[in-house]
Design a protein around this motif. Sequence first.
Motif, mmCIF file in Angstrom:
data_model
loop_
_atom_site.group_PDB
_atom_site.id
_atom_site.type_symbol
_atom_site.label_atom_id
_atom_site.label_comp_id
_atom_site.label_asym_id
_atom_site.label_seq_id
_atom_site.Cartn_x
_atom_site.Cartn_y
_atom_site.Cartn_z
ATOM 1 N N ILE A 3 3.508 -94.381 62.281
ATOM 2 C CA ILE A 3 3.457 -95.586 61.462
ATOM 3 C C ILE A 3 4.102 -95.281 60.122
ATOM 4 O O ILE A 3 3.846 -94.254 59.514
ATOM 5 N N GLY A 4 4.960 -96.174 59.676
ATOM 6 C CA GLY A 4 5.619 -96.020 58.393
ATOM 7 C C GLY A 4 5.688 -97.366 57.693
ATOM 8 O O GLY A 4 5.102 -98.348 58.147
ATOM 9 N N MET A 5 6.440 -97.410 56.598
ATOM 10 C CA MET A 5 6.578 -98.648 55.852
ATOM 11 C C MET A 5 8.051 -98.973 55.681
ATOM 12 O O MET A 5 8.847 -98.119 55.301
ATOM 13 N N ASN A 6 8.411 -100.200 55.955
ATOM 14 C CA ASN A 6 9.766 -100.665 55.747
ATOM 15 C C ASN A 6 9.997 -100.768 54.238
ATOM 16 O O ASN A 6 9.276 -101.489 53.554
ATOM 17 N N PRO A 7 11.002 -100.045 53.704
ATOM 18 C CA PRO A 7 11.203 -100.048 52.249
ATOM 19 C C PRO A 7 11.702 -101.382 51.701
ATOM 20 O O PRO A 7 11.583 -101.650 50.517
ATOM 21 N N GLU A 8 12.243 -102.239 52.555
ATOM 22 C CA GLU A 8 12.754 -103.531 52.096
ATOM 23 C C GLU A 8 11.676 -104.609 52.103
ATOM 24 O O GLU A 8 11.572 -105.396 51.175
ATOM 25 N N SER A 9 10.863 -104.646 53.170
ATOM 26 C CA SER A 9 9.873 -105.717 53.290
ATOM 27 C C SER A 9 8.464 -105.292 52.910
ATOM 28 O O SER A 9 7.620 -106.134 52.631
ATOM 29 N N GLY A 10 8.178 -103.981 52.943
ATOM 30 C CA GLY A 10 6.834 -103.498 52.668
ATOM 31 C C GLY A 10 5.914 -103.585 53.872
ATOM 32 O O GLY A 10 4.772 -103.178 53.814
ATOM 33 N N LEU A 19 11.274 -94.703 64.150
ATOM 34 C CA LEU A 19 12.267 -93.683 64.512
ATOM 35 C C LEU A 19 13.634 -94.046 63.942
ATOM 36 O O LEU A 19 14.312 -93.205 63.363
ATOM 37 N N ARG A 20 14.037 -95.307 64.065
ATOM 38 C CA ARG A 20 15.323 -95.765 63.513
ATOM 39 C C ARG A 20 15.355 -95.566 61.998
ATOM 40 O O ARG A 20 16.331 -95.093 61.437
ATOM 41 N N GLN A 21 14.258 -95.914 61.330
ATOM 42 C CA GLN A 21 14.180 -95.751 59.879
ATOM 43 C C GLN A 21 14.302 -94.278 59.503
ATOM 44 O O GLN A 21 15.007 -93.916 58.553
ATOM 45 N N SER A 22 13.641 -93.422 60.238
ATOM 46 C CA SER A 22 13.703 -91.987 59.986
ATOM 47 C C SER A 22 15.123 -91.456 60.174
ATOM 48 O O SER A 22 15.629 -90.677 59.355
ATOM 49 N N ILE A 23 15.779 -91.892 61.240
ATOM 50 C CA ILE A 23 17.155 -91.465 61.502
ATOM 51 C C ILE A 23 18.077 -91.936 60.383
ATOM 52 O O ILE A 23 18.919 -91.169 59.897
ATOM 53 N N ASN A 24 17.929 -93.186 59.951
ATOM 54 C CA ASN A 24 18.737 -93.689 58.832
ATOM 55 C C ASN A 24 18.539 -92.842 57.576
ATOM 56 O O ASN A 24 19.499 -92.524 56.868
ATOM 57 N N GLN A 25 17.291 -92.483 57.305
ATOM 58 C CA GLN A 25 16.994 -91.688 56.115
ATOM 59 C C GLN A 25 17.598 -90.287 56.224
ATOM 60 O O GLN A 25 18.177 -89.777 55.272
ATOM 61 N N ILE A 26 17.470 -89.670 57.383
ATOM 62 C CA ILE A 26 18.017 -88.328 57.585
ATOM 63 C C ILE A 26 19.535 -88.348 57.442
ATOM 64 O O ILE A 26 20.112 -87.546 56.701
ATOM 65 N N LEU A 27 20.194 -89.259 58.149
ATOM 66 C CA LEU A 27 21.662 -89.281 58.150
ATOM 67 C C LEU A 27 22.254 -89.743 56.826
ATOM 68 O O LEU A 27 23.365 -89.341 56.470
ATOM 69 N N GLY A 28 21.530 -90.566 56.081
ATOM 70 C CA GLY A 28 22.047 -91.082 54.825
ATOM 71 C C GLY A 28 21.756 -90.228 53.607
ATOM 72 O O GLY A 28 22.245 -90.503 52.523
#
Length: 121
Positions: A3-10, A19-28
């Motif tokens: 469970i995580g938090m979407n940084p745009e919507s909260g 998982l997608r959010q984590s991948i975006n953070q790692i790659l970016g």
Amino acid sequence: MSIGMNPESGRSTVDVEHLRQSINQILGTRVGTRIKRRTFGSLLPELIDQPMNEYTVIQLYAATATALAMHEPRLRLNRVSLVVDANNPGGAELEISGTAILEGRRRAVSLTVPAYQGSTA
């Protein structure tokens, strides 16, 4: 369950979206920009101004595979491919396929993420 938090919507994110959010953070995230986590991130931000040729694409694939193997234990990568948007100069996405461990079970996943979205340091 992750469970995580979407940084745009909260709002909360779970499983594949987390998982997608984590991948975006790692790659970016540029390697070396996180205090106390200097190895976190990828070399993708370093490739942003490189010419789009076969050598750069191979570097992009290697940087993606290395970063995800190091920092995302929930994903076993099977394939990475680059999709260039002909209608959007400079626009590209990575199609990432693999097996993810979500909710304690193995599951095939296929995600599309921006090839580069800037540093999140």
